[in-house]
Design an enzyme around this catalytic site. Structure first.
Site, short mmCIF file in Angstrom:
data_model
loop_
_atom_site.label_atom_id
_atom_site.label_comp_id
_atom_site.label_asym_id
_atom_site.label_seq_id
_atom_site.Cartn_x
_atom_site.Cartn_y
_atom_site.Cartn_z
N LYS A 22 198.09 43.03 -17.04
CA LYS A 22 197.20 42.23 -18.18
C LYS A 22 198.12 41.77 -19.25
CE LYS A 22 193.71 42.10 -21.61
NZ LYS A 22 192.78 41.18 -20.98
N LYS A 110 181.45 37.11 -7.06
CA LYS A 110 181.51 38.59 -7.18
C LYS A 110 181.71 39.29 -5.69
CE LYS A 110 178.97 39.60 -11.09
NZ LYS A 110 179.23 40.67 -11.98
N ILE A 392 170.23 31.49 -26.42
CA ILE A 392 170.34 32.81 -25.61
C ILE A 392 170.45 34.01 -25.91
CG2 ILE A 392 171.00 33.53 -23.14
CD1 ILE A 392 169.54 31.10 -23.06
N GLU A 445 173.82 38.49 -32.34
CA GLU A 445 174.66 39.46 -31.92
C GLU A 445 175.87 39.78 -32.56
OE1 GLU A 445 174.21 39.45 -27.49
OE2 GLU A 445 172.11 38.42 -27.82
N CYS A 477 189.34 42.84 -17.67
CA CYS A 477 189.01 44.23 -17.49
C CYS A 477 187.84 44.66 -18.30
CB CYS A 477 189.85 45.22 -17.92
SG CYS A 477 191.58 45.27 -17.06
N HIS A 602 166.08 36.36 -19.98
CA HIS A 602 167.35 35.38 -19.18
C HIS A 602 168.16 35.63 -18.18
CE1 HIS A 602 170.84 32.77 -19.63
NE2 HIS A 602 171.54 33.93 -19.81
N CYS A 604 171.44 34.72 -15.57
CA CYS A 604 172.56 33.53 -15.60
C CYS A 604 172.91 32.84 -14.57
CB CYS A 604 174.00 34.21 -16.14
SG CYS A 604 173.98 35.48 -17.60
N GLU A 626 170.29 29.46 -15.83
CA GLU A 626 171.39 28.29 -15.84
C GLU A 626 170.80 27.14 -15.02
OE1 GLU A 626 175.02 29.51 -14.30
OE2 GLU A 626 175.06 27.73 -13.13
N HIS A 653 179.90 27.34 -20.14
CA HIS A 653 180.99 27.80 -19.59
C HIS A 653 182.17 26.96 -19.78
CE1 HIS A 653 177.48 29.58 -17.80
NE2 HIS A 653 178.22 30.81 -17.73
N1 GLN Z 1 171.93 37.52 -24.98
C1 GLN Z 1 173.19 37.71 -24.15
C2 GLN Z 1 173.90 36.56 -24.85
O1 GLN Z 1 173.58 35.49 -25.38
C3 GLN Z 1 172.86 37.28 -22.86
C4 GLN Z 1 174.36 37.27 -22.22
C5 GLN Z 1 174.25 36.76 -20.77
O2 GLN Z 1 173.43 36.43 -20.28
N2 GLN Z 1 175.29 37.43 -19.83
O3 GLN Z 1 175.35 36.76 -25.06
ZN ZN Z 2 173.52 34.34 -19.42
#
Ligand code: GLN
Ligand code: ZN
Length: 715
Positions: A22, A110, A392, A445, A477, A602, A604, A626, A653
Site C-alpha cells: 500500500k 465486487k 445521507i 458522523e 484495505c 439508504h 448505495c 443512488e 463519487h
Molecule cells: N450514513 C452513511 C454515510 O453517510 C452511509 C454510507 C453508505 O451508504 N455507505 O456515510
Molecule cells: Zn451510500
C-alpha cells in the site's frame, strides 16, 4: 507430470504484513518513488510469502497470486485485453485501474460475494487478444531463483469472459491460454491453477458447454503442465460432472460452503478446500478430517476453501486481543499451518468450544402501522416543505479529527478534549446545513472512523484488530471487526451525539444508524450460529438504539443497509430465504419505533433490480438511493413502492460539483415519474470522502434547484 502436492493454498494476501505494498503504491502514484522501487517492494513481498509458506511446511506453493492492483486486471493484461485508449498512457496498467487526467478508469465491482473489488475487463467487438506472459513467467523464475518450484495461478477463461460479459469470445481467448500452457511447460512448470469461481453460480447449458469446450481444448495441448481448475465460494453443482469429463487432472472444491463431491472423480485429484479462506476461525480438525475421508478420488490434497486474500496475515500481530479469543483465531499464517497439519493428519488442537444456543423461538416482528397512518402522524409534527432536502449522513471527515482519534488512542489527547472537538465539528455541520437551507439535518458522523467499526467498538461480542487489514481494492484495505460472541448493547451509542446536534437547531436532525445486515456483512462473523441468528442479535441491539433515540426526542431515524445485496447467496435457489430473513431483521431493528417516528433507509447502488422486492419489504418511510449515474431506470423500478423516495441528485463519487441546472433536470425527471408528495431531494451517498468546498457548492446548487421547483409548484 508429477503428482499434485499433498498440501496447498489457493492464494495468499499480498498487501504485505505491514501494508508495505500500500505504501509503495501510494508513493509511486504520488511521484515520490520510481517504478523500480515499487517493483522491488513487490518482489520482497513475494519472496517473503514463498519463504514463509515453505517454512510452515506447505508443499504446493502458488505463484502469480501477487498483484500490484488486481488479479483480474492482471489476467486482462496477460491476454492483451487492454482497451486502445489506455495504450498510450504513461503506465497503462494503473491508467486502467485508476484513470489519468484525461481518462476514466475501468469499472470496478465486487468479487462474487466478497468485499474485494476487481477491475471489470472491457472487451469490445474489435478487441484482439495477444498473450503477454511476462508476469506469470517472471514470478515462476523469481521463485525458482530462490529455490522454490511454484504453480502459477491465473483466472480461467470461462470466469474471465463471464466477468467481462463476453463469453462469446471464447474461441478468441483460448489460443492465448493454449500458448500460455505451452510456454509454462517449456519453462518446466509442473502444474498451473486456473481459477473458475464463476462455476459455483447458476450456469446455463450454453455456459456449461463453454466449460466443456475450454477444458477439452486446454487438456489437449500437446506439451502442458497439469491442469488444476479451482472453484470456490460455493459448490460446483452441475459444473462438476462437466469438468470431471474433461482431461483436467485436478479439481478444487470448496468444502466449507459446499458438500463432498458426489460425481465420478476417478483419475482426478480433488483439491479439498477444508480450511476456510473466508473466516478467521481455527478449523475443526474432526470436521475437516471427516470431509477429507469421505472424498472418493484417486488423490486428495488438503487446501483452503479459496485464496487467503480475504483474511489478515497473522494472529501473532494482535497482542491486544483477549487471549481466550486469540486462541480461537486463525489468520492466513495459522490457516497455512492447519492445512499442513491436516495433510499430515497429525492435527491436534484444543477441543472445540460448545456452540452457544441459537435464538429461541420464532422471530416476532411487532408491526408499525400502515404507511398512510404513519405518514399522517409524521406530517403533523415534522412540518416539512414539499421536496424536503436532506443528506445521507456523513459530512467531510477532516484530517484533524482523524488525528485527534489517533491521539486519544496514543494517550496524548484526553477523551474530554476529543469529545469537545467532535461537538465543535457537529456544530459546524449543523450551521452549514442551516445556511444552505436543508430541511432534515444530520450531525455529520464526525465521531465515526467507519460506519461498521464504530458500532462494533460499542457493542459487546465484537473485537477490533490492530493489524487485521484485508485488501478491499488496489491499495485500499479495511480492518473488519470480529464478531465472536453474543451481541449486546451495554449502553446507548449514538444518543449523546444525536441529542447534542438536535439541541443546536429547530430543524429536525436525523439519528443515524448502521443496519444489522451491513454490520454483519462487513465483519468476520462467528460460524457456530447460522448467519441469520447472528444478524438478528445485531438487529436486537440496533433496535434498542432506535428506541433510545426515539425516547430522547429524535423524530427521524435512518438505518442504513448499503450491504443488503452483498450477502445475497450466489445461487438463486438460496436467495429468497436470505432476503426474507434479512428484511425481517431490518424490521426487527426498526419496528420498535412509533408511527410518529420517520424511518429512513439508504442503499448505495443503482442496479438494485435483483433485490427490489426486499427493499420494498424494509418498509422504510423514506428510501434514499443512488440514481445520479443510473438515470431514469431506477425511478421506474423503485417508484412503485408508494412511500417516500430520494433518488440521489448529486453524484458524490466524483469531485465534480453539479450545476443547479443539472440538479433541476434530474428533479424534473423524478417528478415526471413520482407524485411530488413522495419525492425527497438528497445526494447519492455519504459526503465523507468529499471536501467541504465541494459539498457546500454542490448542496447550494441542490437547494437552489429545489427552491425553483417549489416555487413552480406553488404557482
Ligand atoms: N450514513 C452513511 C454515510 O453517510 C452511509 C454510507 C453508505 O451508504 N455507505 O456515510
Ligand atoms: Zn451510500
Amino acid at each position: 507430470m508429477s503428482p499434485f502436492p499433498k498440501s496447498t493454498v489457493l492464494g495468499y494476501p499480498r498487501i504485505g504484513p505491514r501494508r508495505e505494498l500500500k505504501r509503495a503504491l501510494e508513493s509511486y502514484w504520488d511521484g515520490r518513488s520510481s517504478r523500480a522501487e515499487l517493483d522491488r517492494v513487490g518482489a520482497g513481498i513475494r519472496e517473503r510469502t514463498w519463504r514463509r509458506l515453505a517454512e510452515l511446511g506447505l508443499e504446493g506453493l502458488p505463484s502469480n497470486t501477487f498483484s500490484l492492483y488486481d488479479q483480474v486486471l492482471d489476467t486482462a493484461v496477460l491476454l492483451g485485453a487492454v482497451p486502445e485508449r489506455y495504450r498510450a498512457a504513461e503506465d497503462p496498467y494503473f491508467a486502467m485501474a485508476r484513470g489519468t487526467e484525461g481518462l476514466a478508469p475501468l469499472r470496478m465491482t465486487k468479487w462474487f460475494d466478497t468485499n474485494y473489488h476487481y477491475i471489470v475487463p472491457e472487451i469490445g467487438l474489435d478487441s484482439a487478444f495477444k498473450l503477454d506472459a511476462g508476469k506469470p513467467l517472471g514470478e515462476v523464475r523469481q521463485a525458482r531463483a530462490l529455490g522454490y518450484e511454484t504453480r502459477p495461478v491465473v483466472v480461467g477463461p470461462v470466469t474471465f469472459l463471464l466477468l467481462a460479459s463476453a463469453l462469446d469470445r471464447l474461441d478468441d481467448v483460448l489460443p492465448c491460454y493454449e500458448e500460455l500452457l505451452a510456454l509454462l511447460a517449456a519453462e518446466g512448470v509442473e502444474w498451473v491453477q486456473l481459477d473458475e469461481p464463476a462455476l459455483v453460480q447458476d450456469r446455463t447449458a450454453e455456459e456449461l458447454a463453454a466449460v466443456r469446450t475450454a477444458y477439452e481444448r486446454l487438456g489437449s495441448v500437446g506439451s502442458r503442465p497439469g491442469l488444476f481448475v479451482a472453484s470456490y465460494f460455493g459448490e460446483l453443482g452441475e459444473a462438476l460432472p462437466v469438468l470431471a469429463a474433461t482431461p483436467v487432472e485436478a479439481i478444487g472444491v470448496d468444502l466449507v460452503r459446499g458438500g463432498v463431491p458426489v460425481a465420478d472423480l476417478t483419475g482426478k485429484t480433488v483439491v479439498a478446500g477444508v480450511v476456510s479462506g473466508r473466516d478467521v476461525w481455527r478449523t475443526s480438525p474432526e470436521r475437516a478430517l471427516a470431509k477429507l475421508g469421505a472424498i472418493e478420488a484417486d488423490r486428495v490434497t488438503v487446501s483452503t476453501s479459496c485464496s487467503l486474500l480475504h483474511v489478515p496475515y497473522d494472529v501473532e500481530a494482535e497482542p491486544d486481543l483477549d487471549p481466550a479469543l486469540r486462541s480461537r483465531l486463525a489468520f492466513a499464517e495459522q490457516k497455512v499451518a492447519e492445512v499442513v497439519a491436516l495433510a499430515a493428519a497429525g492435527f491436534l488442537e484444543a477441543p472445540l468450544d460448545e456452540p452457544s444456543a441459537p435464538l429461541a423461538g420464532p422471530v416476532v416482528v411487532e408491526g408499525r402501522g400502515p404507511y398512510a397512518v404513519r405518514a399522517a402522524a409524521q406530517a403533523g409534527h415534522l412540518r416539512l416543505p414539499p421536496l424536503p432536502i436532506t443528506t445521507i449522513g456523513s459530512f467531510p471527515q477532516t484530517g484533524e479529527l482523524r488525528a485527534a482519534r489517533a491521539a486519544v488512542a496514543a494517550g496524548t489527547l484526553t477523551q474530554e478534549e476529543y469529545e469537545r472537538r467532535v461537538e465543535a465539528e457537529i456544530e459546524r455541520v449543523i450551521r452549514v446545513q442551516e445556511r444552505l437551507g436543508l430541511d432534515v439535518l444530520v450531525h455529520g458522523e464526525p465521531e465515526r472512523n467507519d460506519m461498521v467499526q464504530y458500532f462494533a467498538e460499542h457493542l459487546h461480542g465484537f473485537a477490533v484488530t490492530r493489524n487485521g487489514w484485508v485488501q478491499s481494492y488496489g491499495s485500499r484495505c479495511t480492518r473488519p471487526p470480529i464478531l465472536h460472541g453474543d451481541v449486546r448493547r451495554p449502553e446507548p451509542i449514538t444518543v449523546r451525539w444525536a441529542t447534542y446536534a438536535q439541541s443546536l437547531t429547530d430543524k429536525p436532525v436525523k439519528g443515524m444508524l448502521t443496519g444489522p445486515v451491513t454490520i454483519v456483512a462487513w465483519s468476520f462473523v462467528r460460524d457456530d450460529l447460522p448467519l441469520r441468528d447472528v444478524v438478528f442479535q445485531v438487529a436486537e441491539a440496533i433496535g434498542d438504539e432506535v428506541r433510545d433515540l426515539e425516547a430522547a426526542g429524535v423524530s427521524i431515524i435512518q438505518v442504513d443497509e448499503p450491504a443488503l445485496r452483498e450477502l445475497l447467496p450466489l445461487r438463486r435457489a438460496a436467495q429468497e430465504e436470505y432476503l426474507e430473513w434479512a428484511v425481517a431483521a431490518y424490521r426487527r431493528a426498526t419496528s420498535g419505533a412509533s408511527d410518529r417516528t420517520q424511518i429512513h433507509t439508504h442503499l448505495c447502488y443503482s442496479d438494485a433490480d435483483q433485490i427490489l422486492a426486499a427493499i420494498d419489504g424494509l418498509d422504510a418511510d423514506v428510501t434514499t438511493i443512488e440514481s445520479a449515474r443510473s438515470g431514469a431506470r431506477i425511478l421506474g423500478a423503485v417508484g412503485s413502492f408508494g412511500r417516500g423516495l430520494g433518488p440521489g441528485v448529486y453524484d458524490i463519487h466524483s469531485p465534480r460539483v453539479p450545476s443547479a441546472e443539472e440538479v433541476e433536470e434530474l428533479l424534473r425527471r423524478t417528478l415526471r415519474a413520482l407524485p411530488v408528495e413522495r419525492v425527497w431531494v438528497n445526494p447519492d451517498c455519504g459526503l465523507k470522502t468529499r471536501t467541504y468546498e465541494q459539498v457546500e457548492a454542490a448542496l447550494a446548487n441542490v437547494a437552489a434547484a429545489t427552491r425553483k421547483l417549489r416555487a413552480e409548484l406553488q404557482a
